[in-house]
Design a protein around this motif. Structure first.
Motif, PDB file in Angstrom:
ATOM      1  N   LEU A  48       0.898  -1.201   0.020  1.00  0.00           N
ATOM      2  CA  LEU A  48       0.157  -0.061   0.089  1.00  0.00           C
ATOM      3  C   LEU A  48       0.630   1.460  -0.011  1.00  0.00           C
ATOM      4  O   LEU A  48       2.212   1.104   0.268  1.00  0.00           O
ATOM      5  CB  LEU A  48      -0.895  -0.119   1.266  1.00  0.00           C
ATOM      6  N   SER A  49       0.197   2.310  -0.434  1.00  0.00           N
ATOM      7  CA  SER A  49       0.876   3.580  -0.063  1.00  0.00           C
ATOM      8  C   SER A  49       0.706   3.879   1.100  1.00  0.00           C
ATOM      9  O   SER A  49      -0.278   3.612   2.064  1.00  0.00           O
ATOM     10  CB  SER A  49       0.222   4.702  -1.082  1.00  0.00           C
ATOM     11  N   LEU A 184     -11.508  -6.858  -2.764  1.00  0.00           N
ATOM     12  CA  LEU A 184     -11.050  -6.018  -1.835  1.00  0.00           C
ATOM     13  C   LEU A 184      -9.476  -6.445  -1.412  1.00  0.00           C
ATOM     14  O   LEU A 184      -8.616  -6.009  -0.792  1.00  0.00           O
ATOM     15  CB  LEU A 184     -11.732  -5.956  -0.506  1.00  0.00           C
ATOM     16  N   PHE A 185      -9.015  -7.397  -2.386  1.00  0.00           N
ATOM     17  CA  PHE A 185      -7.610  -8.006  -2.091  1.00  0.00           C
ATOM     18  C   PHE A 185      -6.637  -7.771  -3.018  1.00  0.00           C
ATOM     19  O   PHE A 185      -6.987  -7.421  -4.656  1.00  0.00           O
ATOM     20  CB  PHE A 185      -7.790  -9.541  -1.718  1.00  0.00           C
ATOM     21  N   GLN A 186      -5.241  -7.667  -2.845  1.00  0.00           N
ATOM     22  CA  GLN A 186      -4.311  -7.473  -3.867  1.00  0.00           C
ATOM     23  C   GLN A 186      -4.107  -8.684  -4.753  1.00  0.00           C
ATOM     24  O   GLN A 186      -4.791  -9.841  -4.236  1.00  0.00           O
ATOM     25  CB  GLN A 186      -3.026  -7.027  -3.231  1.00  0.00           C
ATOM     26  N   LEU A 190      -3.952 -12.399  -0.221  1.00  0.00           N
ATOM     27  CA  LEU A 190      -3.550 -12.494   1.059  1.00  0.00           C
ATOM     28  C   LEU A 190      -3.813 -10.701   1.724  1.00  0.00           C
ATOM     29  O   LEU A 190      -4.301 -10.792   2.895  1.00  0.00           O
ATOM     30  CB  LEU A 190      -2.437 -12.966   1.334  1.00  0.00           C
ATOM     31  N   HIS A 191      -3.518  -9.780   0.918  1.00  0.00           N
ATOM     32  CA  HIS A 191      -3.433  -8.503   1.712  1.00  0.00           C
ATOM     33  C   HIS A 191      -4.386  -7.784   1.162  1.00  0.00           C
ATOM     34  O   HIS A 191      -4.405  -7.710  -0.244  1.00  0.00           O
ATOM     35  CB  HIS A 191      -1.942  -7.909   1.386  1.00  0.00           C
ATOM     36  N   PRO A 192      -5.283  -7.122   1.851  1.00  0.00           N
ATOM     37  CA  PRO A 192      -6.402  -6.234   1.525  1.00  0.00           C
ATOM     38  C   PRO A 192      -5.862  -5.048   0.684  1.00  0.00           C
ATOM     39  O   PRO A 192      -4.668  -4.319   0.911  1.00  0.00           O
ATOM     40  CB  PRO A 192      -7.017  -5.631   2.828  1.00  0.00           C
ATOM     41  N   LEU A 193      -6.512  -4.341  -0.301  1.00  0.00           N
ATOM     42  CA  LEU A 193      -6.297  -3.182  -0.876  1.00  0.00           C
ATOM     43  C   LEU A 193      -6.694  -2.018   0.223  1.00  0.00           C
ATOM     44  O   LEU A 193      -7.309  -2.364   1.225  1.00  0.00           O
ATOM     45  CB  LEU A 193      -7.160  -3.235  -2.108  1.00  0.00           C
ATOM     46  N   ALA A 194      -6.168  -0.680  -0.145  1.00  0.00           N
ATOM     47  CA  ALA A 194      -6.349   0.456   0.645  1.00  0.00           C
ATOM     48  C   ALA A 194      -7.773   0.507   0.802  1.00  0.00           C
ATOM     49  O   ALA A 194      -8.334   1.099   1.643  1.00  0.00           O
ATOM     50  CB  ALA A 194      -5.704   1.444  -0.051  1.00  0.00           C
TER      51      ALA A 194
END
Length: 215
Positions: A48-49, A184-186, A190-194
């Motif tokens: 994420l940023s 809602l995931f990358q 495994l990793h959620p988006l912003a």
């Protein structure tokens, strides 16, 4: 005349002492509380940023709500309960937190590590935090069903049992409302988006706010 001077001196000294006590009390009251977040990639803004993860959003919400607290994000991508346990003592010494938010265990589960070992590490962290005169708040996690129903259920239940044992506030599942939405995931799934992190914060915020005010 000397007695009058002595009486005045005593009164002045007492007044000064009272003012010093008031100043010390005011200073102690106004000192911001320190919240240490000890987590993994879900709290470390992986992919994420900067400033878009739930921890950064929580910092903004604290200011919006005029809650006098600062957050130290000591989260590291890939962290396990064992790694958090080894890093915690130095973090407690350096930051002297009032509240330690432990968001760990997901990587233990993804690696299929024994649930009993994860619980032992979390218990040890709670003991260290307690000795440092701080409080613990737990953030729980669920494992995907492909890791086996028995393991997944034991893993999830660990957080609830531990919360009762150590009398620590618990967010049962930080990805509630997110986990079931692939969009809602990358790409790694495994990793959620912003876009998911405001939902994550909404899951965490009520418990976090209460824990900060309680300390």
């Amino acid at each position: 005349m000397l007695n009058v001077v002595n009486c005045l001196s005593v009164k002045i000294l007492r007044a000064l002492a009272a003012l010093l006590l008031m100043a010390a009390a005011t200073s102690a009251y106004s000192a911001p509380k320190t919240v240490l977040v000890l987590g993994d990639s879900l709290s470390a803004e992986y992919g994420l940023s900067r400033g878009t993860g739930w921890v950064a959003l929580a910092e903004r919400k604290l200011k919006e709500n005029n809650i006098d607290a600062v957050i130290v994000n000591a989260s590291v991508s890939g962290e396990t309960t064992s790694g958090g346990r080894s890093r915690l003592p130095a973090l407690l010494t350096k930051h002297k937190p009032d509240l330690v938010v432990i968001e760990l265990g997901a990587n233990d589960g993804l690696r299929g590590l024994p649930v009993v070992a994860a619980k032992a590490n979390l218990l040890a962290m709670n003991e260290a935090v307690t000795k440092a005169n701080a409080k613990v708040m737990l953030i729980g996690m669920r494992m995907p069903p492909n890791y086996g129903r028995d393991y997944a259920e034991k893993f999830f239940a660990m957080y609830g049992a531990l919360s009762k044992e150590i009398k620590a506030p618990l967010v049962p599942f930080m990805l509630d409302g997110v986990a079931e939405k692939p969009q809602l995931f990358q790409p790694d799934r495994l990793h959620p988006l912003a876009e998911a992190h405001p939902i994550i914060l909404a899951n965490i915020w009520p418990t976090l706010q209460k824990a900060i005010k309680a300390k």
